[in-house]
Each structure stands twice: as C-alpha cells, then as structure tokens.
Design a protein around this motif. Sequence first.
Motif, PDB file in Angstrom:
ATOM      1  N   ILE A  57       0.841  -1.209   0.000  1.00 39.72           N
ATOM      2  CA  ILE A  57       0.000   0.000   0.000  1.00 39.72           C
ATOM      3  C   ILE A  57       0.872   1.254   0.000  1.00 39.72           C
ATOM      4  CG2 ILE A  57      -1.707   1.325   1.305  1.00 39.72           C
ATOM      5  CD1 ILE A  57      -2.798  -1.167  -0.109  1.00 39.72           C
ATOM      6  N   GLY A  58       1.914   1.261   0.824  1.00 39.38           N
ATOM      7  CA  GLY A  58       2.790   2.428   0.868  1.00 39.38           C
ATOM      8  C   GLY A  58       3.496   2.678  -0.451  1.00 39.38           C
ATOM      9  N   TYR A  59       4.037   1.634  -1.058  1.00 41.06           N
ATOM     10  CA  TYR A  59       4.730   1.789  -2.332  1.00 41.06           C
ATOM     11  C   TYR A  59       3.760   2.185  -3.437  1.00 41.06           C
ATOM     12  CZ  TYR A  59       9.181  -0.211  -0.686  1.00 41.06           C
ATOM     13  OH  TYR A  59      10.371  -0.433  -0.039  1.00 41.06           O
ATOM     14  N   ALA A  60       2.574   1.585  -3.445  1.00 34.70           N
ATOM     15  CA  ALA A  60       1.594   1.924  -4.483  1.00 34.70           C
ATOM     16  C   ALA A  60       1.205   3.396  -4.403  1.00 34.70           C
ATOM     17  CB  ALA A  60       0.368   1.029  -4.342  1.00 34.70           C
ATOM     18  N   ARG A  61       1.052   3.894  -3.209  1.00 35.55           N
ATOM     19  CA  ARG A  61       0.702   5.313  -3.022  1.00 35.55           C
ATOM     20  C   ARG A  61       1.857   6.214  -3.457  1.00 35.55           C
ATOM     21  NH1 ARG A  61      -0.718   4.854   1.925  1.00 35.55           N
ATOM     22  NH2 ARG A  61       1.359   5.261   2.787  1.00 35.55           N
ATOM     23  N   ASN A  62       3.066   5.886  -3.016  1.00 32.95           N
ATOM     24  CA  ASN A  62       4.220   6.711  -3.348  1.00 32.95           C
ATOM     25  C   ASN A  62       4.565   6.648  -4.835  1.00 32.95           C
ATOM     26  OD1 ASN A  62       4.415   7.311  -0.636  1.00 32.95           O
ATOM     27  ND2 ASN A  62       6.012   5.782  -0.234  1.00 32.95           N
ATOM     28  N   GLY A  63       4.331   5.498  -5.464  1.00 33.39           N
ATOM     29  CA  GLY A  63       4.666   5.347  -6.865  1.00 33.39           C
ATOM     30  C   GLY A  63       3.889   6.263  -7.780  1.00 33.39           C
ATOM     31  N   LEU A  64       2.637   6.493  -7.452  1.00 32.67           N
ATOM     32  CA  LEU A  64       1.836   7.427  -8.259  1.00 32.67           C
ATOM     33  C   LEU A  64       2.487   8.808  -8.295  1.00 32.67           C
ATOM     34  CD1 LEU A  64      -1.804   6.624  -7.059  1.00 32.67           C
ATOM     35  CD2 LEU A  64      -0.838   6.120  -9.311  1.00 32.67           C
ATOM     36  N   ARG A  65       2.939   9.240  -7.114  1.00 32.21           N
ATOM     37  CA  ARG A  65       3.546  10.572  -7.012  1.00 32.21           C
ATOM     38  C   ARG A  65       4.922  10.604  -7.669  1.00 32.21           C
ATOM     39  NH1 ARG A  65       3.943  10.520  -2.087  1.00 32.21           N
ATOM     40  NH2 ARG A  65       6.180  10.134  -1.862  1.00 32.21           N
ATOM     41  N   GLU A  66       5.744   9.598  -7.369  1.00 38.24           N
ATOM     42  CA  GLU A  66       7.111   9.620  -7.883  1.00 38.24           C
ATOM     43  C   GLU A  66       7.164   9.512  -9.400  1.00 38.24           C
ATOM     44  OE1 GLU A  66       9.440   6.663  -5.930  1.00 38.24           O
ATOM     45  OE2 GLU A  66       9.016   7.426  -3.909  1.00 38.24           O
ATOM     46  N   ALA A  67       6.287   8.716  -9.972  1.00 36.64           N
ATOM     47  CA  ALA A  67       6.288   8.540 -11.430  1.00 36.64           C
ATOM     48  C   ALA A  67       5.336   9.504 -12.124  1.00 36.64           C
ATOM     49  CB  ALA A  67       5.902   7.103 -11.782  1.00 36.64           C
ATOM     50  N   GLN A  68       4.643  10.334 -11.336  1.00 38.25           N
ATOM     51  CA  GLN A  68       3.688  11.301 -11.868  1.00 38.25           C
ATOM     52  C   GLN A  68       2.678  10.614 -12.802  1.00 38.25           C
ATOM     53  OE1 GLN A  68       6.190  14.411 -13.593  1.00 38.25           O
ATOM     54  NE2 GLN A  68       6.377  15.422 -11.613  1.00 38.25           N
ATOM     55  N   ILE A  69       2.103   9.550 -12.283  1.00 40.15           N
ATOM     56  CA  ILE A  69       1.103   8.804 -13.033  1.00 40.15           C
ATOM     57  C   ILE A  69      -0.283   9.346 -12.690  1.00 40.15           C
ATOM     58  CG2 ILE A  69       0.044   6.518 -13.353  1.00 40.15           C
ATOM     59  CD1 ILE A  69       2.794   5.326 -12.607  1.00 40.15           C
ATOM     60  N   ASP A  70      -1.063   9.624 -13.706  1.00 38.27           N
ATOM     61  CA  ASP A  70      -2.441  10.056 -13.501  1.00 38.27           C
ATOM     62  C   ASP A  70      -3.220   8.883 -12.904  1.00 38.27           C
ATOM     63  OD1 ASP A  70      -5.056  10.893 -13.582  1.00 38.27           O
ATOM     64  OD2 ASP A  70      -5.106  11.282 -15.739  1.00 38.27           O
ATOM     65  N   PRO A  71      -3.736   9.024 -11.693  1.00 37.31           N
ATOM     66  CA  PRO A  71      -4.453   7.895 -11.072  1.00 37.31           C
ATOM     67  C   PRO A  71      -5.603   7.373 -11.924  1.00 37.31           C
ATOM     68  CG  PRO A  71      -4.050   9.624  -9.456  1.00 37.31           C
ATOM     69  CD  PRO A  71      -3.675  10.197 -10.794  1.00 37.31           C
ATOM     70  N   ASN A  72      -6.201   8.228 -12.724  1.00 36.41           N
ATOM     71  CA  ASN A  72      -7.336   7.802 -13.538  1.00 36.41           C
ATOM     72  C   ASN A  72      -6.928   6.854 -14.661  1.00 36.41           C
ATOM     73  OD1 ASN A  72      -9.421   9.292 -12.177  1.00 36.41           O
ATOM     74  ND2 ASN A  72      -8.500  11.151 -13.051  1.00 36.41           N
ATOM     75  N   ARG A  73      -5.620   6.732 -14.924  1.00 36.93           N
ATOM     76  CA  ARG A  73      -5.163   5.764 -15.920  1.00 36.93           C
ATOM     77  C   ARG A  73      -5.128   4.353 -15.358  1.00 36.93           C
ATOM     78  NH1 ARG A  73       0.518   7.321 -18.280  1.00 36.93           N
ATOM     79  NH2 ARG A  73       0.053   5.451 -19.562  1.00 36.93           N
ATOM     80  N   VAL A  74      -5.145   4.221 -14.031  1.00 33.44           N
ATOM     81  CA  VAL A  74      -5.042   2.905 -13.403  1.00 33.44           C
ATOM     82  C   VAL A  74      -6.389   2.196 -13.518  1.00 33.44           C
ATOM     83  CG1 VAL A  74      -4.484   1.622 -11.312  1.00 33.44           C
ATOM     84  CG2 VAL A  74      -3.290   3.772 -11.818  1.00 33.44           C
ATOM     85  N   VAL A  75      -6.376   1.055 -14.218  1.00 32.00           N
ATOM     86  CA  VAL A  75      -7.620   0.322 -14.476  1.00 32.00           C
ATOM     87  C   VAL A  75      -7.668  -1.028 -13.779  1.00 32.00           C
ATOM     88  CG1 VAL A  75      -7.952   1.450 -16.702  1.00 32.00           C
ATOM     89  CG2 VAL A  75      -6.698  -0.723 -16.604  1.00 32.00           C
ATOM     90  N   GLY A  76      -6.506  -1.530 -13.312  1.00 31.39           N
ATOM     91  CA  GLY A  76      -6.523  -2.872 -12.768  1.00 31.39           C
ATOM     92  C   GLY A  76      -5.416  -3.150 -11.780  1.00 31.39           C
ATOM     93  N   ILE A  77      -5.569  -4.256 -11.080  1.00 30.61           N
ATOM     94  CA  ILE A  77      -4.566  -4.767 -10.151  1.00 30.61           C
ATOM     95  C   ILE A  77      -4.341  -6.234 -10.486  1.00 30.61           C
ATOM     96  CG2 ILE A  77      -4.030  -5.319  -7.743  1.00 30.61           C
ATOM     97  CD1 ILE A  77      -5.694  -2.889  -6.933  1.00 30.61           C
ATOM     98  N   SER A  78      -3.065  -6.612 -10.567  1.00 31.55           N
ATOM     99  CA  SER A  78      -2.695  -7.987 -10.909  1.00 31.55           C
ATOM    100  C   SER A  78      -1.572  -8.423  -9.983  1.00 31.55           C
ATOM    101  CB  SER A  78      -2.247  -8.059 -12.374  1.00 31.55           C
ATOM    102  OG  SER A  78      -1.906  -9.360 -12.763  1.00 31.55           O
ATOM    103  N   VAL A  79      -1.762  -9.572  -9.331  1.00 30.94           N
ATOM    104  CA  VAL A  79      -0.805 -10.072  -8.337  1.00 30.94           C
ATOM    105  C   VAL A  79      -0.188 -11.368  -8.848  1.00 30.94           C
ATOM    106  CG1 VAL A  79      -0.477 -10.839  -5.960  1.00 30.94           C
ATOM    107  CG2 VAL A  79      -2.187  -9.075  -6.476  1.00 30.94           C
ATOM    108  N   THR A  80       1.116 -11.476  -8.711  1.00 30.86           N
ATOM    109  CA  THR A  80       1.815 -12.724  -8.984  1.00 30.86           C
ATOM    110  C   THR A  80       2.781 -12.995  -7.839  1.00 30.86           C
ATOM    111  OG1 THR A  80       3.162 -13.944 -10.589  1.00 30.86           O
ATOM    112  CG2 THR A  80       3.681 -11.617 -10.303  1.00 30.86           C
ATOM    113  N   GLY A  81       3.400 -14.169  -7.841  1.00 24.97           N
ATOM    114  CA  GLY A  81       4.388 -14.427  -6.800  1.00 24.97           C
ATOM    115  C   GLY A  81       4.518 -15.886  -6.435  1.00 24.97           C
TER     116      GLY A  81
END
Length: 510
Positions: A57-81
């Motif tokens: 959660i912390g990285y996902a929040r910070n990544g939007l700001r650091e990469a200057q990504i428009d949050p409205n472009r985010v359409v999905g979440i995909s988990v692997t591991g």
Amino acid sequence: MSAPHKDVVLAIDLGSGGPKVGYATVDGHVLWWEYHRGDTIGGAAAQDPNEWWDVIIGYARNGLREAQIDPNRVVGISVTGQWSSTVPVDETGRPVSDCLMWCDTHGATHAQKRFGGPVAGYNPAVLATWLRRSGGVPKPTGADPISHMLHLSNDRPDLAGKSRWFLEPVDQLTMRFTGVASASPMSMTGAWLTDNRDLSRIDYDPVLVERAGIDPSKLPPLVQSGSVVGMILPDVARAIGIPESVKVITGAPDLQNAAVASGCVEPLQAHMGMGTSAWVSCPVTFKKSNVITQIASVPGIGDGNYLIANNQDNAGRALEWYRQAVCPDMSYRDLEAEAATSPAGSHSVIFTPWLNGERSPVDDRYARGGFHNLSLDATRADMTRAVLEGVAMNMKWLLQSAERFAGAKFDTIRLMGGCAQIDLWCQILADVCDRRLERIEQPLVAGLRGAAIYFGLVEGSISRADVHGLIPIDTVFTPNPDHRAIYDRLFAHFPGLHSRNKRMFQALNG
C-alpha cells in the motif's frame, strides 16, 4: 517497442525475498517499480503477511507521485508471486498468523502418515489416485499446502479455529484488495486438489479433498483462472489514491505469470526462470506426470493449455549463501569479476547446489551441497565460478528431464529472473546447457511486466498472438563451442554426486 498503452496496472510480484510493487501499462511498459526485502521468520520458513500489505500500500501510493502517473489511468490490479505457501486468514482476509512458506515442513509427520510409502517415497494407492486425477501428489516431506493445512489443524488448533480460509499468498493479497475469498486452478496448483483431466472443470475434487484429510470448509471458492475477482475495496482505493472502478484479477503463481512475462504462451515455447530458485517450463497440450523427476503439467493461464512445472530448489540462493559465508564484503558484481578470472570448468572444481535439498529432477529433502575435487591449487575464484557452473549443471540436469517430458528439444529458451542480470552466469548457462538463450530486458522486473500484460489478456486489450512480440530481448547468449568438451566432461559426473551420496545425506540429515 511502440508507444505505451494508456491503461495502467498496479502490479505486485510477491517473491520469496519480498514484494516488488510497480505500475506498468497493459502492453508491458514498466513505468515505475520498487522492491522491499522481506524479513523471514525462523530461517526462510515463514513471513509476515501484514508486512507485505503495509509495504504494498505504501509503495503503491508513493509510486503514483514519484512517477507522476495520472491515477485515472489505473484500471486494474494484478498479483503474482510465490506459491505452495499458506496464509491462514479470517473472514476479512486478514492473516491470523505468519505465512507458512513453500519450504516449511512442520506438517511432515502428518504428510508422511497419509502419503508416504515405498514407491519413490509414496504410498502406491496415493500415487495412483492423485496422478490419475490431479497430476501431482502432496509431498510426504511436508513442504506443500496440504502439509501446512494438516499442521495447522492438528498441531495449532488455536490458529485453525481463528482461520476462515487457508489461502495461497497471491489469493490472500487479492482478497485484501477486494474482500472476496477466491482461488483458481492455477493458484491451487501446489495443493493438487483439483481434477485436472478436464481444465474446463472448476471445482475441487471431493475424493482428493477427503483423502487429504483437510477441512473442506477452509478451502476458498474456486473461480476461473484469468478472470476478474472483483472491484477494489473503497477504503483500499482511497489509501492508494486510485479510482474505485479498478478491477482485480485472479492472482497468478510465478510459474504461470512467467509464461506471460517471457512471452512464451504458445505450446513448446520455452522459458527459464532463474531467481531464488529456478525452473524450465513451456505450455503443453497434455496432462502428464513423472513422480521420479517431480515434473508435471499443471493448469496454465486459463487458455486451455497446461504448463510444465518443476523446481530447482537453489539458484540465486546458492550464490547468496556463498557470498554471505565466504566473502560478505564483496558485491555480486565483484563476485562476477572474480569468477571471470577462473577458466571454464573452474579447474575441475564442481559445486553441487543442494543446500536445502532438491525438488527436481530428484526429490530429496535430505540432499546437501558441497564443493568437490578441491585441491591445494584451487583458488577462491575457482570456487566462485564453480558456484555459477554448479547451478548451471543442475539446470542442465533439469532441462534434460523437462525436454524428455515435453517430447521436444528447446533450441531457444527465454531467460528471466534476478540471476539473469549477471552476464557471466547467462553465458555459463548457455555453454553448459548447450542452448541459445534470449535474455528478456530488465529481467528483475519481468514479473511486474507479466502481471500487467496478463491483466490486458484477461480484459481483452491484449491478444494472445501479441504476447510473444511484446517482450523485449536485450541480449542473446549462444553456446561457446570451445567450452563444450569441458562442460560435458564435468557434467558426466554431476548426477552421480547425488546418487552416490544419497544414503549419506539421509543418514546425516534424516
């Protein structure tokens, strides 16, 4: 590559070493990523899922700001591991204890009673039932989800009583995002509880569940692999700063995700994963198992095909152990430079990487590693290179078994994983295995790229025919013919180092 697609996916790659979090477009352009090294509990057998979640959660929040990504472009979440691990959770998906990792063997006693016997370590009736229906068998050695469940139910009734579901890590994170308990045939691969003779059947096999001796009410509902599980929970969306319209797809174990990440989604397109552990895989059209080599075809990405599954227990972890034990002040680049000063064959020093036992192509939890043929003339450089070559020879052993299983030679193999960052190691792999290796660009973030493309496949914005061409290749490693005789000579003795020492391993470590 062409201009990136506008749609962005929050991708999570939960490896054994901790979570990577990133944003990538649905056609595989990684826009930003970060990695958190996770702490293990009790060696490498447990991790704290709450730590995963807080980091993600912390990285996902910070990544939007650091990469200057428009949050409205985010359409999905995909988990692997990672897979074959177990997280006991309550009705909300929150963990009630640590995650039991794929190497945890607390349930070995219970597993041995149910599944152990004289045929390659298994009860013959168990083998016949499971191989016919599922294609794989719960391990008598205890390192799998069924053993975890048996351990929790029999040895930790306090935790079992608090648990609503026993989830794989990818499914646990998916539930934290959506509030929906789910699993899929691909995420349940390591439990071997689905009838895989017909991949269109999405259900647990009641015969296998009963014979496993586990509580079926703790198993999460099954959904189709490669489907949408639900929408992101509003409070989670607000915590990250992304829209509540974001969709979350089924979590994919690293094996299935690697097929997408490497671009190898068509039958017999092979890839090699070289991370903490290692494997070689490709899609196939048939269900098959080999209990001796521990290779099976398992449910694939939801496209009607199977994937070859196997696991070399130690790859990058062998080099990590060597660095910590022998030369902790050296970086991995220093180790690569030192290894390069030793000739091919390391002056005939051989390293066996079975530091935590082995899974494929021999299933032996008692096996241990070692240096062989050391002399007074051997240098540390010889030992360093021997570690790289030993992992590569173990991979050749596994590759031979996988090719026999598939009934085909893999002339070109795509290479991915953290170990692929080391050029010398890649060339050694090509030389030892005598195969052309295509290293994908930025191998360390391949899991994130694959997770994003997989979302595009599920949602239909990416076609199956596009996938192979979407994966960028940065270097091609071809076998050096001058090294062929050297490595063939060494490898001729490699499998025998296990067979000749098997009884000793069991006597000392059993």
